[in-house]
Design a protein around this motif. Sequence first.
Motif, PDB file in Angstrom:
ATOM      1  N   UNK A 166      53.240  15.772 -12.561  1.00  0.00           N
ATOM      2  CA  UNK A 166      51.853  15.333 -12.437  1.00  0.00           C
ATOM      3  C   UNK A 166      51.807  13.814 -12.560  1.00  0.00           C
ATOM      4  N   UNK A 167      51.212  13.159 -11.553  1.00  0.00           N
ATOM      5  CA  UNK A 167      51.035  11.700 -11.541  1.00  0.00           C
ATOM      6  C   UNK A 167      49.603  11.409 -11.148  1.00  0.00           C
ATOM      7  N   UNK A 168      48.974  10.485 -11.850  1.00  0.00           N
ATOM      8  CA  UNK A 168      47.584  10.141 -11.545  1.00  0.00           C
ATOM      9  C   UNK A 168      47.481   9.511 -10.159  1.00  0.00           C
ATOM     10  N   UNK A 169      46.420   9.826  -9.407  1.00  0.00           N
ATOM     11  CA  UNK A 169      46.230   9.184  -8.101  1.00  0.00           C
ATOM     12  C   UNK A 169      45.980   7.691  -8.257  1.00  0.00           C
ATOM     13  N   UNK A 170      46.493   6.898  -7.302  1.00  0.00           N
ATOM     14  CA  UNK A 170      46.349   5.443  -7.376  1.00  0.00           C
ATOM     15  C   UNK A 170      44.971   4.971  -6.920  1.00  0.00           C
ATOM     16  N   UNK A 349      50.885   7.770 -15.476  1.00  0.00           N
ATOM     17  CA  UNK A 349      50.557   6.525 -14.768  1.00  0.00           C
ATOM     18  C   UNK A 349      51.784   5.853 -14.176  1.00  0.00           C
ATOM     19  N   UNK A 350      52.933   6.512 -14.246  1.00  0.00           N
ATOM     20  CA  UNK A 350      54.173   5.927 -13.735  1.00  0.00           C
ATOM     21  C   UNK A 350      54.525   6.627 -12.437  1.00  0.00           C
ATOM     22  N   UNK A 351      54.217   6.000 -11.326  1.00  0.00           N
ATOM     23  CA  UNK A 351      54.391   6.642 -10.025  1.00  0.00           C
ATOM     24  C   UNK A 351      55.840   6.727  -9.580  1.00  0.00           C
ATOM     25  N   UNK A 352      56.720   5.930 -10.178  1.00  0.00           N
ATOM     26  CA  UNK A 352      58.110   5.911  -9.731  1.00  0.00           C
ATOM     27  C   UNK A 352      58.954   7.014 -10.306  1.00  0.00           C
ATOM     28  N   UNK A 353      58.437   7.789 -11.215  1.00  0.00           N
ATOM     29  CA  UNK A 353      59.226   8.847 -11.847  1.00  0.00           C
ATOM     30  C   UNK A 353      58.932   8.897 -13.319  1.00  0.00           C
TER      31      UNK A 353
END
Length: 404
Positions: A166-170, A349-353
């Motif tokens: 799960x990653x927050x949308x930018x 909040x970390x989109x890279x992994x």
Amino acid sequence: MAANGASCEQPQKRAGAKDKQNGRSTDLSIRERRQKDKEERLSLVLWRRPVITLRYFLLETLIKLKEWTFKLWQRRGTVSLFLVLCSASYLAYYTEGTHQQYVQYLEKKFLWCAYWVGLGILSSVGLGTGLHTFLLYLGPHIASVTLAAYECGSTDFPEPPYPDQIICPQDEVDGNISLFSIMSKVRLEACMWGAGTAIGELPPYFMARAARQSGADPDDEDYEEFEEMLEQAEGAQDFVTRAKLGVQHMVQKVGFFGILACASIPNPLFDLAGITCGHFLVPFWTFFGATLIGKAIIKMHIQKLFVIITFSKHIVEQMVLLIGSVPKVGPALQKPFSQYLEAQRNKLHHAGGSVPADENWLSWVFEKVVLVMVGYFVISIVNSMAQSYAKRLQQQRHSEEKTK
């Protein structure tokens, strides 16, 4: 004449009483033998008799494989149709074309649904003991989606990596999260898990139905206990037996709505419902339809709502504050909880992994609890199959004794 008649009737009555006594003594000896056999089987566990338990487990596995192979051969037409469908799916999957995007979408949805249905079946069947997959998998999944939704202010998590991560949308979001939006996000997983638990109730139903129709003695201890409970129904005094009888009467007399009511609430006594419905020859779709609606729709929405409310942002914060207010041990427990929640927020909040973080003892303990429960589940399957083979040997020995 009357005296002669009376004298003739008296020996008959005495003989009847004697036969009744013999019947009671025979029933008593059979029950004692069954109890002795049951105690002997229950002693067959890995931590007491590991060598013979593993041996019986392997022998029972071979017998089951042989039985399943024979059943598949009997239904070779259905198996052939299934293989043709698998071959067509294989060709469609590896043939290039515009249909590939639909095939990939169906593959992803099918595997995701099959995963949760399988976990639901494991929770309901378990071959002797159920794996608590709601506590281990579905509950934490709903909790993580709930925490992420409040942190991100949205449930539109980018796909991929959701649902693997799960990653927050930018994009900018309004941050207005409702209870119903979270429920909608996890509805598919919850309903598939509930459907799996309903499917897991089918084996006891078919076993009891076949036993009632054929008059044969089924190889199942739960069914034997169910029949003993029916025989001792009038003299039942303990609360558990009366509760089981209450469920049995409700399912038998009310029918569809009785099964629906029992399946719609967290009910540890619902295990009897499949045996009860099979024993009293309740139609299949009456039983399975009510069970499916109750478990996959009504009960799952209740459980899902409870988890979402429990892990909503303000309640979690209050829980952390309450932990800190516990005398002496409170501050020591509050710190790892706060660190764990902070690490989860950083990951969102970390989109890279995943974000590298220090090992938290709370997550370490949860991982070990999961491993222990899964390990116990596997051991229980080994014990259950070994005991099943021991029961085969006991039945073979008793049948040989009867023929002598």
